[in-house]
Write a protein that holds these residues in place. Structure first.
Motif, mmCIF file in Angstrom:
data_model
loop_
_atom_site.group_PDB
_atom_site.id
_atom_site.type_symbol
_atom_site.label_atom_id
_atom_site.label_comp_id
_atom_site.label_asym_id
_atom_site.label_seq_id
_atom_site.Cartn_x
_atom_site.Cartn_y
_atom_site.Cartn_z
ATOM 1 N N SER A 101 51.877 41.554 31.323
ATOM 2 C CA SER A 101 51.220 42.221 32.444
ATOM 3 C C SER A 101 49.781 41.751 32.508
ATOM 4 O O SER A 101 49.176 41.412 31.477
ATOM 5 C CB SER A 101 51.270 43.742 32.285
ATOM 6 N N ILE A 102 49.216 41.733 33.714
ATOM 7 C CA ILE A 102 47.869 41.197 33.892
ATOM 8 C C ILE A 102 47.034 42.153 34.727
ATOM 9 O O ILE A 102 47.548 42.912 35.556
ATOM 10 C CB ILE A 102 47.900 39.799 34.551
ATOM 11 N N GLY A 103 45.722 42.144 34.480
ATOM 12 C CA GLY A 103 44.863 43.063 35.202
ATOM 13 C C GLY A 103 43.404 42.655 35.156
ATOM 14 O O GLY A 103 43.053 41.546 34.745
ATOM 15 N N ILE A 104 42.569 43.599 35.561
ATOM 16 C CA ILE A 104 41.131 43.381 35.666
ATOM 17 C C ILE A 104 40.411 44.548 35.019
ATOM 18 O O ILE A 104 41.022 45.565 34.677
ATOM 19 C CB ILE A 104 40.706 43.235 37.141
ATOM 20 N N SER A 105 39.123 44.412 34.858
ATOM 21 C CA SER A 105 38.323 45.459 34.230
ATOM 22 C C SER A 105 36.953 45.502 34.885
ATOM 23 O O SER A 105 36.343 44.451 35.139
ATOM 24 C CB SER A 105 38.187 45.170 32.727
ATOM 25 N N TYR B 54 46.774 41.474 29.643
ATOM 26 C CA TYR B 54 45.583 40.619 29.597
ATOM 27 C C TYR B 54 44.702 40.956 30.790
ATOM 28 O O TYR B 54 45.159 40.973 31.942
ATOM 29 C CB TYR B 54 45.978 39.144 29.634
ATOM 30 N N LEU B 55 43.432 41.240 30.511
ATOM 31 C CA LEU B 55 42.495 41.673 31.536
ATOM 32 C C LEU B 55 41.331 40.697 31.683
ATOM 33 O O LEU B 55 40.857 40.142 30.690
ATOM 34 C CB LEU B 55 41.917 43.051 31.180
ATOM 35 N N ILE B 56 40.855 40.521 32.902
ATOM 36 C CA ILE B 56 39.562 39.873 33.120
ATOM 37 C C ILE B 56 38.505 40.934 32.855
ATOM 38 O O ILE B 56 38.499 41.983 33.500
ATOM 39 C CB ILE B 56 39.448 39.332 34.556
ATOM 40 N N ASN C 174 43.504 48.170 36.600
ATOM 41 C CA ASN C 174 42.050 48.037 36.660
ATOM 42 C C ASN C 174 41.480 49.020 35.639
ATOM 43 O O ASN C 174 41.630 50.235 35.787
ATOM 44 C CB ASN C 174 41.494 48.345 38.046
ATOM 45 N N GLN C 175 40.855 48.490 34.609
ATOM 46 C CA GLN C 175 40.281 49.327 33.551
ATOM 47 C C GLN C 175 38.811 49.588 33.881
ATOM 48 O O GLN C 175 38.011 48.657 33.962
ATOM 49 C CB GLN C 175 40.395 48.634 32.195
ATOM 50 N N VAL C 176 38.483 50.874 34.092
ATOM 51 C CA VAL C 176 37.111 51.238 34.448
ATOM 52 C C VAL C 176 36.703 52.498 33.691
ATOM 53 O O VAL C 176 37.543 53.275 33.242
ATOM 54 C CB VAL C 176 36.942 51.479 35.967
ATOM 55 N N ASP C 177 35.409 52.688 33.579
ATOM 56 C CA ASP C 177 34.869 53.925 33.015
ATOM 57 C C ASP C 177 35.220 55.054 33.969
ATOM 58 O O ASP C 177 34.785 55.071 35.115
ATOM 59 C CB ASP C 177 33.350 53.769 32.876
ATOM 60 N N GLY D 242 48.719 50.484 44.518
ATOM 61 C CA GLY D 242 49.664 50.614 43.408
ATOM 62 C C GLY D 242 49.151 50.018 42.114
ATOM 63 O O GLY D 242 49.933 49.543 41.287
ATOM 64 N N ILE D 243 47.828 50.017 41.939
ATOM 65 C CA ILE D 243 47.200 49.482 40.731
ATOM 66 C C ILE D 243 46.927 50.627 39.764
ATOM 67 O O ILE D 243 46.281 51.613 40.122
ATOM 68 C CB ILE D 243 45.882 48.757 41.076
#
Length: 250
Positions: free
Chosen positions: A105-109, A75-77, A130-133, A151-152
Motif C-alpha cells: 500500500s502507498i500513501g503520503i504524509s 510506504y509514505l512520501i 494521508n498521515q497527518v497530525d 476515500g483516503i
C-alpha cells in the motif's frame, strides 16, 4: 527471499531490536516469539525527501533491502517539500514500486489539500493513506473532508498530542466518566472522528478503513501498548465528539 525475510523478522522479534534504516522505517517489538508469520507484521517506511524519480526509486530499494522483509506493507512520501514537480516524480516512483510488488500500500504524509489536488490532477492513482497530525486540538477539517471524499484513509500521527494534554479538563472528565485513561479517550476519538466507527487492526485492508482515521500512537512500554488497544468496549456520544472538536486550536 521469503525464507530470509521470515528468519530476519523472527530474529528481530526475539531480540526486541529496533530498526531505523533506509528512508526512516521503524519496526519495534518487545515480543518474544518463534512462530510469527510475515503476514502478522505491518511494516511502514517513508521517503525522506522529494528529489526526483531516480533518487526516490533508489531510496525505496534501499529501504526494502534494509528491512529484509521481502516487501513493505505501507510506504509514505514523508512531506510535500520540494515543489510540485518533485512531488509528482516521487509519487510516480512509489506507484511504479507498488506495481512491481515491492510495496503493498502507498500513501503520503503531511500533505495539505492543495498538495493533494496537484498530485491527483496528474492522472495518478490516489494514495491509500494521508498521515497527518490529527487530534482534538488540531482537527484539520479541510484535510479530513477532502480525504473522506476521495476515500483516503487518515492516519492520525501523534493522536495522543505527545502526552501534553492528558491533564486537560475535558479529557479527564471523559476519562472519569468512562473509567478510561485520557489516552484511550483520544484514541477512541480518532476512531470515531469521521462519523463512522472503524476498526483498522493492522491496517491490513486500508481501503476498508477509509471512512475513519486510524490512530498511530507510539510507545515502548508494554502496558501502554496493551492499553492503547482497549478501545472497543465504549463509544463516545455525538455531543462528546463535538465538544472535543471544539477544542481545536489550529
Amino acid at each position: 527471499m521469503a525464507g530470509n525475510a521470515s528468519a530476519n523478522m523472527r530474529r528481530i522479534l526475539r531480540t526486541g531490536t529496533t530498526m531505523r534504516k533506509g528512508a526512516g522505517a521503524r519496526f519495534t517489538s518487545s515480543s518474544v516469539t518463534t512462530d510469527l508469520q510475515r503476514s502478522d507484521v505491518f511494516y511502514t517506511s517513508k521517503l525522506k525527501s522529494n528529489s526526483g524519480k531516480t533518487k526516490a526509486t533508489k531510496a525505496i530499494d534501499k529501504s526494502l533491502r534494509a528491512c529484509g522483509l521481502g516487501y513493505i506493507d505501507l510506504y509514505l512520501i514523508h512531506s510535500p517539500l520540494g515543489g510540485q514537480q518533485m512531488r509528482r516524480e516521487s509519487w510516480e516512483a512509489v506507484v511504479d514500486a507498488q506495481k512491481e510488488g515491492k510495496l503493498k500500500s502507498i500513501g503520503i504524509s503531511n500533505f495539505g489539500v492543495r498538495h493533494m489536488e496537484e498530485l491527483l490532477g496528474n492522472g495518478l492513482p490516489d494514495p491509500a493513506v494521508n498521515q497527518v497530525d490529527l487530534h482534538p486540538f488540531m482537527t484539520r477539517t479541510d484535510i479530513v473532508a477532502y480525504c473522506t471524499r476521495r476515500g483516503i484513509l487518515l492516519e492520525a500521527w501523534a493522536p495522543l498530542v505527545e502526552g501534553m494534554r492528558f491533564n486537560h479538563s475535558s479529557l479527564t472528565a471523559l476519562a472519569n466518566a468512562y473509567n478510561k485513561e485520557p489516552a484511550q479517550i483520544l484514541l477512541r476519538y480518532s476512531l470515531q472522528k469521521v462519523g463512522e466507527r472503524v476498526r483498522c487492526s493492522g491496517l491490513s485492508n486500508l481501503r476498508a478503513c477509509s471512512r475513519g482515521s486510524s490512530p498511530c500512537p507510539n510507545h515502548r512500554a508494554r502496558g501502554r501498548i496493551v492499553s492503547n488497544t482497549q478501545l472497543y468496549d465504549f463509544e463516545l456520544r455525538k455531543e462528546e465528539i463535538e465538544h472535543l472538536d471544539s477544542l481545536n486550536e489550529g
